[in-house]
Design a protein around this motif. Structure first.
Motif, PDB file in Angstrom:
ATOM      1  N   LEU A  95       9.693 -12.146   0.164  1.00 40.20           N
ATOM      2  CA  LEU A  95       9.052 -11.123  -0.666  1.00 40.20           C
ATOM      3  C   LEU A  95       7.694 -11.623  -1.141  1.00 40.20           C
ATOM      4  CD1 LEU A  95      12.213 -10.237  -2.732  1.00 40.20           C
ATOM      5  CD2 LEU A  95      11.164  -8.770  -1.022  1.00 40.20           C
ATOM      6  N   GLN A  96       6.754 -10.713  -1.278  1.00 39.77           N
ATOM      7  CA  GLN A  96       5.411 -11.074  -1.701  1.00 39.77           C
ATOM      8  C   GLN A  96       5.106 -10.441  -3.053  1.00 39.77           C
ATOM      9  OE1 GLN A  96       3.216 -13.292  -0.217  1.00 39.77           O
ATOM     10  NE2 GLN A  96       2.226 -13.026  -2.192  1.00 39.77           N
ATOM     11  N   PRO A  97       5.273 -11.208  -4.148  1.00 40.17           N
ATOM     12  CA  PRO A  97       4.954 -10.642  -5.459  1.00 40.17           C
ATOM     13  C   PRO A  97       3.469 -10.287  -5.550  1.00 40.17           C
ATOM     14  CG  PRO A  97       6.205 -12.680  -5.658  1.00 40.17           C
ATOM     15  CD  PRO A  97       5.784 -12.572  -4.230  1.00 40.17           C
ATOM     16  N   GLY A  98       3.178  -9.216  -6.240  1.00 38.76           N
ATOM     17  CA  GLY A  98       1.790  -8.783  -6.370  1.00 38.76           C
ATOM     18  C   GLY A  98       1.710  -7.295  -6.637  1.00 38.76           C
ATOM     19  N   PRO A  99       0.493  -6.760  -6.675  1.00 38.13           N
ATOM     20  CA  PRO A  99       0.301  -5.344  -7.003  1.00 38.13           C
ATOM     21  C   PRO A  99       1.032  -4.379  -6.082  1.00 38.13           C
ATOM     22  CG  PRO A  99      -1.773  -6.543  -7.065  1.00 38.13           C
ATOM     23  CD  PRO A  99      -0.771  -7.467  -6.473  1.00 38.13           C
ATOM     24  N   LEU A 100       1.250  -4.776  -4.814  1.00 36.67           N
ATOM     25  CA  LEU A 100       1.858  -3.872  -3.837  1.00 36.67           C
ATOM     26  C   LEU A 100       3.389  -3.951  -3.827  1.00 36.67           C
ATOM     27  CD1 LEU A 100      -0.575  -4.397  -0.806  1.00 36.67           C
ATOM     28  CD2 LEU A 100      -0.623  -2.591  -2.540  1.00 36.67           C
ATOM     29  N   LEU A 101       3.960  -4.852  -4.638  1.00 36.78           N
ATOM     30  CA  LEU A 101       5.410  -5.041  -4.588  1.00 36.78           C
ATOM     31  C   LEU A 101       6.151  -3.766  -4.987  1.00 36.78           C
ATOM     32  CD1 LEU A 101       7.716  -7.118  -4.179  1.00 36.78           C
ATOM     33  CD2 LEU A 101       7.593  -7.582  -6.624  1.00 36.78           C
ATOM     34  N   PHE A 102       5.647  -3.045  -6.022  1.00 33.57           N
ATOM     35  CA  PHE A 102       6.334  -1.848  -6.489  1.00 33.57           C
ATOM     36  C   PHE A 102       6.309  -0.731  -5.448  1.00 33.57           C
ATOM     37  CE2 PHE A 102       6.244  -4.075 -10.367  1.00 33.57           C
ATOM     38  CZ  PHE A 102       7.092  -3.457 -11.261  1.00 33.57           C
ATOM     39  N   SER A 103       5.233  -0.655  -4.676  1.00 29.73           N
ATOM     40  CA  SER A 103       5.132   0.412  -3.675  1.00 29.73           C
ATOM     41  C   SER A 103       5.748   0.018  -2.347  1.00 29.73           C
ATOM     42  CB  SER A 103       3.659   0.796  -3.475  1.00 29.73           C
ATOM     43  OG  SER A 103       2.902  -0.333  -3.062  1.00 29.73           O
ATOM     44  N   SER A 104       5.662  -1.264  -1.982  1.00 28.59           N
ATOM     45  CA  SER A 104       6.157  -1.695  -0.668  1.00 28.59           C
ATOM     46  C   SER A 104       7.628  -2.091  -0.684  1.00 28.59           C
ATOM     47  CB  SER A 104       5.317  -2.874  -0.150  1.00 28.59           C
ATOM     48  OG  SER A 104       5.442  -3.997  -1.023  1.00 28.59           O
ATOM     49  N   GLN A 105       8.148  -2.509  -1.844  1.00 28.01           N
ATOM     50  CA  GLN A 105       9.537  -2.962  -1.929  1.00 28.01           C
ATOM     51  C   GLN A 105      10.286  -2.277  -3.084  1.00 28.01           C
ATOM     52  OE1 GLN A 105      11.099  -5.004   0.120  1.00 28.01           O
ATOM     53  NE2 GLN A 105       9.380  -5.716   1.357  1.00 28.01           N
TER      54      GLN A 105
END
Length: 507
Positions: A350-360
């Motif tokens: 998993l890649q924590p960051g700004p896109l985590l909520f939209s991508s995961q």
């Protein structure tokens, strides 16, 4: 509306039998880890991180092992208060402030009420922080990013300012206590030059600095035990604590009277948890200081004031959730424990960051849902086990004192596997006893050794950035107001103390 629907789906996923079972197991493990001196959430999560690979293979999902680790984190925040109240030994650094009023309340035969207040305050703090996390994650993460080195130093200065009054009316002794703690915090290698500082007698054990947990267990474990023995305080007051329904109802009413400390701890703790490298320990200490500063009867703090328990306990739970926010939205851990959790997320792809909520979203929302579930499980387990915790107090002090001593030794060695730290812990115990006999307050020194390693690098990096110009702490839009408020809070009690001693002299 979309956030609410996503949260409902996440809670539903977190309540699936496997995830619910892992949450219950994680909370139970966390309670033990938090209550055991020397362990704490960092060690608990780190030790059990390899076990999560087995969970991932069994469930085929990265969400389940993360729910398990997050539940350990939550349980440890609750568990730290148990030994702080019943034995006077902080189970973890996050529960040090709880000993200030939790232990006196237990000594007064009100351990059941102290434990109820701690559990309910933890629940309220966790619930408020979960709601704030859910509703405002992206904007709060952007606010946290605006806190650079000057802003964080200004916040640490504000924390010191709130603790100037912890020593009561004896301001010089309080300032001495803070300065003594800062000296201890500076032991080790200089962060800029790399040169050794205050490595006494060239003993290599001092090269890693004075570890906070060593100080905390020494002061509040060994020191408290010896003080109780020397003061000949009767242990019978605690022996007659009985758990009744009427007593629990009275404890809940007493918690309701501690709403001020709970509110301060919940919001302040969450905010401090957002800041990188801050975490729950500074948050709980700051919440205690602010609660005392704003109290109608500040002199009752340290003697069993319910706000003195509710403020740090709500703060450390709120900060634990707050620390998760920058970790998930920015990939920046807000505490040592979330740094371990971040490593686990990266290991699981998993890649924590700004896109985590939209991508995961299938990972994020069940995890957030587990925060709510774990919070409920933790408070129910805590309340259910209060009779067991109080039973510990029914042991005669002739038995309890050796138990405290052994737990302090084991806890210190388990944390660092270094006998030097064990001997240093014992030395701090004797030092704390001496300071108490001389009527020096210990809490400001504890605060200083917690915040010193955070404040010093921020101060020096800020001055390097400004070429040594201290105006950087006054001209920046966020740091300036915080610094001014901190200086006012520092100067006011000093001026009052000076005037109080000048006037009698003039007469």
């Amino acid at each position: 509306m979309d956030i609410l629907l996503a949260l409902i789906d996440g809670i539903g996923a977190a309540m699936q039998p496997t995830n619910l079972g892992l949450a219950i197991a994680g909370v139970m493990v966390g309670l033990f880890v938090g209550a055991m001196p020397g362990l704490g959430s960092v060690n608990g999560v780190a030790i059990l991180l390899p076990f999560t690979f087995v969970i991932q293979e069994f469930t085929g999902s990265a969400t389940s092992p993360m729910i398990f680790l997050a539940a350990i984190y939550y349980g440890a925040m609750y568990g730290g208060a148990i030994s702080s109240i019943t034995l006077g030994i902080p189970g973890a650094s996050t529960a040090v402030a709880t000993t200030f009023d939790g232990r006196p309340m237990a000594l007064a035969g009100r351990a059941d009420r102290a434990l109820v207040i701690a559990a309910l305050a933890s629940f309220v703090g966790g619930t408020i922080s979960n709601i704030l996390f859910t509703a405002f994650a992206p904007p709060l993460a952007s606010v946290a990013l605006k806190f650079g080195d000057p802003e964080i130093f200004a916040l640490m200065l504000l924390a010191f300012a709130t603790f100037i009054g912890l020593g009561g009316d004896d301001i010089p002794k309080t300032i001495f206590s803070i300065c003594f703690g800062l000296v201890l915090a500076s032991v080790g290698f200089d962060i800029v030059s790399g040169e050794p500082r205050l490595v006494f007698f060239d003993i290599s054990g001092f090269s890693h600095g004075i570890r906070f947990l060593v100080l905390a267990i020494g002061v509040y474990g060994i020191g408290e035990m010896m003080w109780t023995m020397m003061a000949s305080q009767s242990h019978s007051a605690m022996s007659y604590v009985k758990i009744t329904r009427r007593g629990l109802i009275a404890a809940c009413r007493e918690f309701a009277s501690a709403w001020r400390g709970t509110a301060i701890g919940s919001f302040l703790g969450f905010f401090v948890g957002l800041l990188p490298a801050a975490g729950a320990t500074p948050g709980s200490l700051m919440a205690y200081g602010v609660a005392k500063l704003t109290a109608r009867d500040p002199k009752s703090f340290g003697k069993g004031n319910p706000d003195g328990i509710s403020a740090p306990e709500s703060a450390n739970n709120a900060a634990s959730t707050g620390a998760m926010l920058p970790m998930m939205t920015l990939g920046i851990p807000g505490s040592p424990t979330t740094a371990v959790l971040l490593a686990g997320m990266v290991i699981w792809g998993l890649q924590p960051g700004p896109l985590l909520f939209s991508s995961q979203p299938d990972f994020v929302w069940p995890l957030i849902g587990s925060f709510y579930i774990s919070n409920v499980i933790a408070v129910l387990v805590n309340l259910a086990f209060i009779p067991v915790f109080v039973w510990m107090l029914r042991m005669p002090f002739t038995i309890l004192a050796p138990v405290i001593f052994v737990l302090s030794l084991i806890g210190t060695f388990a944390a660092y596997q270094d006998m030097f730290d064990v001997w240093l812990m014992v030395l701090f115990g004797f030092g704390a006893l001496l300071l108490r006999k001389l009527d020096y307050p210990l809490a400001p020194a504890v605060l200083a050794i917690v915040l010193g390693p955070i404040a010093e690098p921020k101060l020096r990096q800020s001055l390097l950035f400004s070429d040594g110009d201290f105006s950087i702490f006054f001209t920046r839009p966020i740091a300036g107001p915080i610094t001014i408020v901190a200086l006012i809070l520092i100067l006011l009690p000093i001026v009052k103390f000076a005037l109080a001693h000048i006037r009698p002299a003039n007469r």
